[in-house]
Design an enzyme around this catalytic site. Structure first.
Site, mmCIF file in Angstrom:
data_model
loop_
_atom_site.group_PDB
_atom_site.id
_atom_site.type_symbol
_atom_site.label_atom_id
_atom_site.label_comp_id
_atom_site.label_asym_id
_atom_site.label_seq_id
_atom_site.Cartn_x
_atom_site.Cartn_y
_atom_site.Cartn_z
ATOM 1 N N ARG A 136 55.788 76.304 12.504
ATOM 2 C CA ARG A 136 57.152 76.795 12.266
ATOM 3 C C ARG A 136 57.686 77.649 13.409
ATOM 4 N NH1 ARG A 136 56.384 79.574 6.517
ATOM 5 N NH2 ARG A 136 54.534 80.287 7.657
ATOM 6 N N ASP A 161 58.586 72.873 9.372
ATOM 7 C CA ASP A 161 57.855 73.334 8.200
ATOM 8 C C ASP A 161 57.369 72.091 7.470
ATOM 9 O OD1 ASP A 161 56.905 74.315 5.794
ATOM 10 O OD2 ASP A 161 58.524 75.779 5.555
ATOM 11 N N LYS A 167 43.220 74.501 -2.549
ATOM 12 C CA LYS A 167 42.184 73.985 -1.658
ATOM 13 C C LYS A 167 41.251 72.998 -2.373
ATOM 14 C CE LYS A 167 43.379 76.081 2.129
ATOM 15 N NZ LYS A 167 43.826 75.306 3.315
ATOM 16 N N GLY A 183 49.973 73.366 11.863
ATOM 17 C CA GLY A 183 49.451 74.733 11.919
ATOM 18 C C GLY A 183 48.659 74.949 13.194
ATOM 19 N N TYR A 236 44.972 80.508 -4.559
ATOM 20 C CA TYR A 236 44.534 79.871 -3.312
ATOM 21 C C TYR A 236 43.514 78.765 -3.558
ATOM 22 C CZ TYR A 236 42.389 79.605 1.365
ATOM 23 O OH TYR A 236 41.888 79.189 2.573
ATOM 24 N N SER A 265 49.482 76.326 16.111
ATOM 25 C CA SER A 265 49.890 77.351 17.070
ATOM 26 C C SER A 265 48.947 78.547 17.114
ATOM 27 C CB SER A 265 51.311 77.833 16.748
ATOM 28 O OG SER A 265 51.363 78.423 15.459
ATOM 29 N N SER A 266 47.998 78.610 16.184
ATOM 30 C CA SER A 266 47.063 79.739 16.176
ATOM 31 C C SER A 266 45.816 79.391 15.374
ATOM 32 C CB SER A 266 47.726 80.986 15.562
ATOM 33 O OG SER A 266 48.045 80.756 14.201
ATOM 34 N N GLY A 267 44.834 80.299 15.411
ATOM 35 C CA GLY A 267 43.645 80.173 14.576
ATOM 36 C C GLY A 267 42.842 78.898 14.786
ATOM 37 N N SER A 305 40.276 72.507 4.265
ATOM 38 C CA SER A 305 40.226 73.217 2.997
ATOM 39 C C SER A 305 39.644 74.599 3.261
ATOM 40 C CB SER A 305 39.381 72.432 1.981
ATOM 41 O OG SER A 305 39.292 73.084 0.749
#
Length: 335
Positions: free
Chosen positions: A70, A99, A196, A45, A192, A47-49, A178
């Site tokens: 992805r 993925d 977590k 994950g 959600y 690629s961002s944030g 988390s």
């Protein structure tokens, strides 16, 4: 006759506490900080944030980076941005579109290829995740399956792929990202929060297995953070959830990333952001591992006060939910 008994009991309690503290101090071994200079860091994950923020922070410290996500176009954009922060001309940012929540064999293949290019994985950061907000009975059960696949299995698969090599080398760091919603269940997050919360159980069980091999697992509990995922979720967030979320500020991903990287390097079991985050971590500590005597004492001395504060927060959250319910019922009657 009464007071001597009380004093004797108090003295016994103090002695017992001191003996326990001595035992903790004598058996506790703090992990040696991991140097990121020349280390290979894999980030799912990424690629961002927060994931991209962690990649930048590690790259600034001289690490070699592998980004897994992805969307190949977003990976290429992230790669170009991260490369601007290089500290030497040997550093490399490797990307792979995958993925991580599907096809374990393919996840293993991609990580093996990354290790062939950049060497064995020194630190794995599991940041791939997604969220959905909605009332339990109104959510399709497929959403529960989707979130469990991405948020939980999307962490299990990459971790399962790197642990054997880390054990052989007797070193490594693994981060599970988390959420504060993984410490306290909130309105609208039944799907959600469950995923977590699951990460903590996985982390604590796995930590017992890998600690003798000098591998340390950090569970990060970031608050609401200004990421593309948060922006997308906010478009359809329930009113109750929105009002509860407003009790805390929205953090910037680079700030959250710096804290997570710092705590992971130190081998801390938990990583939190801000006073609210620290309070939640203390309250949810259970018998989670600690890495210093100071950390243990902080929890012991402050858990009572934190519990009182938490009761205030819970009361205010319940009040928000009840007000919203009454308002909706009144609106329905008017219609």
């Amino acid at each position: 006759m009464f007071w001597p008994v009380v004093l004797l009991a108090a003295a016994a309690a103090v002695v017992a506490f001191l003996l326990l503290l001595f035992y903790v101090v004598s058996t506790m071994v703090s992990p040696k900080p991991l140097s990121l200079s020349g280390a290979h860091v894999v980030i799912t994950g990424g690629s961002s944030g927060i994931g991209k923020g962690i990649a930048i922070e590690c790259f600034k410290k001289g690490a070699f980076i592998t980004l897994l996500a992805r969307d190949e176009n977003r990976l290429l954009e992230a790669k170009r941005e991260i490369e601007q922060y290089s500290v030497n001309d040997k550093q490399v940012v490797h990307i792979a579109s995958v993925d991580v929540s599907k096809d374990y064999a393919n996840v293993v293949k991609v990580i093996k290829q990354a290790q062939e290019k950049l060497g064995p994985v020194d630190m794995l950061v599991n940041c791939a995740g997604t969220s959905v907000n909605g009332k339990f009975e109104e959510l399709d059960t497929s959403k529960f399956e989707q979130l469990m696949a991405v948020n939980y299995l999307g962490t299990v698969y990459p971790t399962h792929a790197v642990v054997p090599t880390m054990k052989e080398r007797r070193m490594g760091r693994i981060v599970f990202v988390s959420s504060q919603a993984g410490q306290v269940g909130l309105f609208g997050y039944s799907a959600y929060s469950a995923t977590k919360f699951a990460l903590r159980g996985l982390a604590e069980a796995l930590q017992m297995e890998v600690k003798p091999y000098n591998i340390y697992i950090t569970v990060a509990y970031p608050p609401d953070t200004d990421t593309p995922g948060f922006a997308e979720e906010s478009k359809t967030k329930l009113l109750e959830t929105q009002l509860i979320s407003e009790s805390s500020t929205v953090c910037q991903p680079d700030h959250v990333a710096r804290i997570i990287v710092k705590d992971a390097i130190q081998g801390k079991a938990n990583s939190s952001v801000g006073p609210d985050g620290r309070m939640l971590t203390i309250l949810a500590c259970g018998i989670s591992p600690v890495t210093s005597v100071a950390e243990a004492l902080e929890v012991v001395m402050s858990i009572g006060v934190c519990r009182l504060l938490s009761l205030y927060y819970l009361s205010s959250f319940d009040s928000i939910v009840r007000r919203c319910m009454l308002q909706k019922e009144k609106s329905q009657k008017a219609d």
